[in-house]
Design an enzyme around this catalytic site. Sequence first.
Site, PDB file in Angstrom:
ATOM      1  N   ASP A  77      63.122  39.184  27.648  1.00 15.39           N
ATOM      2  CA  ASP A  77      63.371  39.687  26.289  1.00 15.39           C
ATOM      3  C   ASP A  77      64.762  39.351  25.788  1.00 15.39           C
ATOM      4  O   ASP A  77      65.659  38.971  26.545  1.00 15.39           O
ATOM      5  CB  ASP A  77      63.240  41.216  26.283  1.00 15.39           C
ATOM      6  CG  ASP A  77      64.448  41.893  26.933  1.00 15.39           C
ATOM      7  OD1 ASP A  77      64.810  41.505  28.066  1.00 15.39           O
ATOM      8  OD2 ASP A  77      65.063  42.783  26.311  1.00 15.39           O
ATOM      9  N   GLU A 104      61.215  38.579  41.169  1.00 17.50           N
ATOM     10  CA  GLU A 104      62.175  38.655  40.061  1.00 17.50           C
ATOM     11  C   GLU A 104      61.747  37.731  38.932  1.00 17.50           C
ATOM     12  O   GLU A 104      61.129  36.684  39.179  1.00 17.50           O
ATOM     13  CB  GLU A 104      63.564  38.199  40.540  1.00 17.50           C
ATOM     14  CG  GLU A 104      64.356  39.280  41.258  1.00 17.50           C
ATOM     15  CD  GLU A 104      65.121  40.165  40.286  1.00 17.50           C
ATOM     16  OE1 GLU A 104      64.795  40.188  39.089  1.00 17.50           O
ATOM     17  OE2 GLU A 104      66.055  40.845  40.744  1.00 17.50           O
ATOM     18  N   ASP A 105      62.098  38.101  37.701  1.00 13.07           N
ATOM     19  CA  ASP A 105      61.851  37.197  36.581  1.00 13.07           C
ATOM     20  C   ASP A 105      62.873  36.067  36.575  1.00 13.07           C
ATOM     21  O   ASP A 105      62.543  34.900  36.470  1.00 13.07           O
ATOM     22  CB  ASP A 105      61.880  37.976  35.250  1.00 13.07           C
ATOM     23  CG  ASP A 105      63.092  38.902  35.128  1.00 13.07           C
ATOM     24  OD1 ASP A 105      63.906  38.977  36.076  1.00 13.07           O
ATOM     25  OD2 ASP A 105      63.234  39.568  34.080  1.00 13.07           O
ATOM     26  N   ARG A 118      58.967  39.387  24.643  1.00 12.30           N
ATOM     27  CA  ARG A 118      58.391  39.436  25.990  1.00 12.30           C
ATOM     28  C   ARG A 118      56.962  38.879  26.012  1.00 12.30           C
ATOM     29  O   ARG A 118      56.493  38.383  27.016  1.00 12.30           O
ATOM     30  CB  ARG A 118      58.339  40.882  26.505  1.00 12.30           C
ATOM     31  CG  ARG A 118      59.704  41.478  26.833  1.00 12.30           C
ATOM     32  CD  ARG A 118      59.501  42.756  27.640  1.00 12.30           C
ATOM     33  NE  ARG A 118      60.684  43.616  27.625  1.00 12.30           N
ATOM     34  CZ  ARG A 118      61.693  43.504  28.479  1.00 12.30           C
ATOM     35  NH1 ARG A 118      61.698  42.567  29.387  1.00 12.30           N
ATOM     36  NH2 ARG A 118      62.719  44.338  28.409  1.00 12.30           N
ATOM     37  N   GLY A 134      61.290  42.863  32.898  1.00 17.26           N
ATOM     38  CA  GLY A 134      61.081  41.434  32.673  1.00 17.26           C
ATOM     39  C   GLY A 134      60.056  40.785  33.588  1.00 17.26           C
ATOM     40  O   GLY A 134      59.468  39.765  33.256  1.00 17.26           O
ATOM     41  N   PHE A 173      70.101  30.957  27.504  1.00 22.69           N
ATOM     42  CA  PHE A 173      69.412  32.240  27.426  1.00 22.69           C
ATOM     43  C   PHE A 173      67.970  31.979  27.025  1.00 22.69           C
ATOM     44  O   PHE A 173      67.701  31.307  26.032  1.00 22.69           O
ATOM     45  CB  PHE A 173      70.086  33.171  26.416  1.00 22.69           C
ATOM     46  CG  PHE A 173      69.596  34.576  26.535  1.00 22.69           C
ATOM     47  CD1 PHE A 173      70.142  35.439  27.473  1.00 22.69           C
ATOM     48  CD2 PHE A 173      68.548  35.018  25.740  1.00 22.69           C
ATOM     49  CE1 PHE A 173      69.664  36.734  27.610  1.00 22.69           C
ATOM     50  CE2 PHE A 173      68.061  36.315  25.879  1.00 22.69           C
ATOM     51  CZ  PHE A 173      68.616  37.165  26.817  1.00 22.69           C
ATOM     52  N   VAL A 174      67.045  32.520  27.833  1.00 21.77           N
ATOM     53  CA  VAL A 174      65.630  32.238  27.584  1.00 21.77           C
ATOM     54  C   VAL A 174      64.852  33.528  27.348  1.00 21.77           C
ATOM     55  O   VAL A 174      65.248  34.608  27.811  1.00 21.77           O
ATOM     56  CB  VAL A 174      64.997  31.455  28.765  1.00 21.77           C
ATOM     57  CG1 VAL A 174      65.502  30.029  28.804  1.00 21.77           C
ATOM     58  CG2 VAL A 174      65.243  32.155  30.101  1.00 21.77           C
ATOM     59  N   ASP A 201      70.266  35.328  37.707  1.00 24.25           N
ATOM     60  CA  ASP A 201      71.332  34.772  36.875  1.00 24.25           C
ATOM     61  C   ASP A 201      72.640  34.872  37.670  1.00 24.25           C
ATOM     62  O   ASP A 201      72.932  34.022  38.503  1.00 24.25           O
ATOM     63  CB  ASP A 201      71.343  35.611  35.586  1.00 24.25           C
ATOM     64  CG  ASP A 201      72.263  35.074  34.523  1.00 24.25           C
ATOM     65  OD1 ASP A 201      72.742  33.945  34.672  1.00 24.25           O
ATOM     66  OD2 ASP A 201      72.509  35.783  33.529  1.00 24.25           O
ATOM     67  N   LYS A 212      68.909  30.447  37.594  1.00 25.01           N
ATOM     68  CA  LYS A 212      69.979  29.865  36.764  1.00 25.01           C
ATOM     69  C   LYS A 212      71.209  29.736  37.647  1.00 25.01           C
ATOM     70  O   LYS A 212      72.107  30.579  37.591  1.00 25.01           O
ATOM     71  CB  LYS A 212      70.298  30.872  35.651  1.00 25.01           C
ATOM     72  CG  LYS A 212      70.051  30.388  34.242  1.00 25.01           C
ATOM     73  CD  LYS A 212      70.728  31.325  33.264  1.00 25.01           C
ATOM     74  CE  LYS A 212      69.784  31.976  32.315  1.00 25.01           C
ATOM     75  NZ  LYS A 212      70.448  32.872  31.353  1.00 25.01           N
TER      76      LYS A 212
END
Length: 348
Positions: A328, A268-269, A334, A213, A321-322, A272, A300
């Site tokens: 993805d 990091e992407d 992506r 990601g 959720f994104v 969570d 998040k």
Amino acid sequence: MTAATSEPKAATSTKPRARPRRAPKPKLPEPDHAYDDSAPARSALVPPRPRVPVTGAPTAEVPAPFAHNAEYEFARLLDFYGVEWVYEPRSFPLRWERGHVTEAFTPDFYLPDIDLFIELTTLKSNLTAEKNRKMRQIKELYPDTKIMMLKKRDYLRLLANYGYGTLTPGHVPEVDRVMITQAKLQQRVHELGEQISRDYADKEPILVGVLRGVLVFIADLMRQITVPTSIDLMAISSYDGNGAGAAAVRIQKDLDLNIKGRDVILVEDIVDTGMTLNHVMEYLQTKRPASVKVCTLLNKPARRMMDVTLDYVGFEIEDEFVVGYGLDFHQRFRGLPYIGTLKHDLLP
Ligand code: IMP
């Protein structure tokens, strides 16, 4: 957009325009006093705009406050790309007689982010002369005001020029809305790069990313950092194999570089629950780097389970959720240039 039959628009106050659309003609002073052009355009705008649903198919019924389907469609498109707008923000007096405004022009939209008034038109070219005259007059009387008259193909191009979407609208039916536009992503990644460059002046950090990601973000971030950097990538997978039923993380691809004694930035992407980050941090510490900081594009916090420290955060987002910009859903989306949410019926 004004219907050919209802031209010209009624003269209205320079104050925010309230519904119903056709307000009675108020008395206005002469030009010098009619519009204080030194005041920011925003102050003359109507406050909150009506919320237009961005989902669902365009309807034959044009919802209030729009007068035409093209206006509604334009508003939906702006909402889709997350561009702020105000409908019929103000009127520009164009002609006065004995202290009364006898002609005024009310553009359809104002886009605060780019300080631009927009008038939409579907009029055939032989009917645009009148509108063109008014546009010219506005430019003469209010030289600091940016205003454009747009046909549909023009506004798609305009949005593309400002980094919203592509020349083909880039419509992905599964995407519900654009949460963070391409333009905002680029701006924020640039700011993060500047901040990191300042913090790591005279150093040469290693950026460590966790596949997959993070790919898009780390590639963009690296190009915004002005100190020399190296890059390394890890791949991990989550599994439920520790016998206790709790999720654990397994390293599938280890680091190639030796990070001992080096300054590491873990990129990091999205953070969570924080489980992945917590695990990777523990792993990196075993390699005895000089320092490890964390840079995440998205945070998040609502779903956090582990206590993790984030040093650089692009955007804090709600618990949604994104996808896009590397993120993805079942390996899809992506490549979207923005961060978007998916339609609810797709999600588990
Ligand atoms: P965590 O271990 O719960 O913090 O999750 C981190 C990983 O979960 C991220 O690196 C993503 O791969 C994935 N993830 C979490 N939230 C999302 C999301 O909203 N969209 C896509 N992937 C997500």
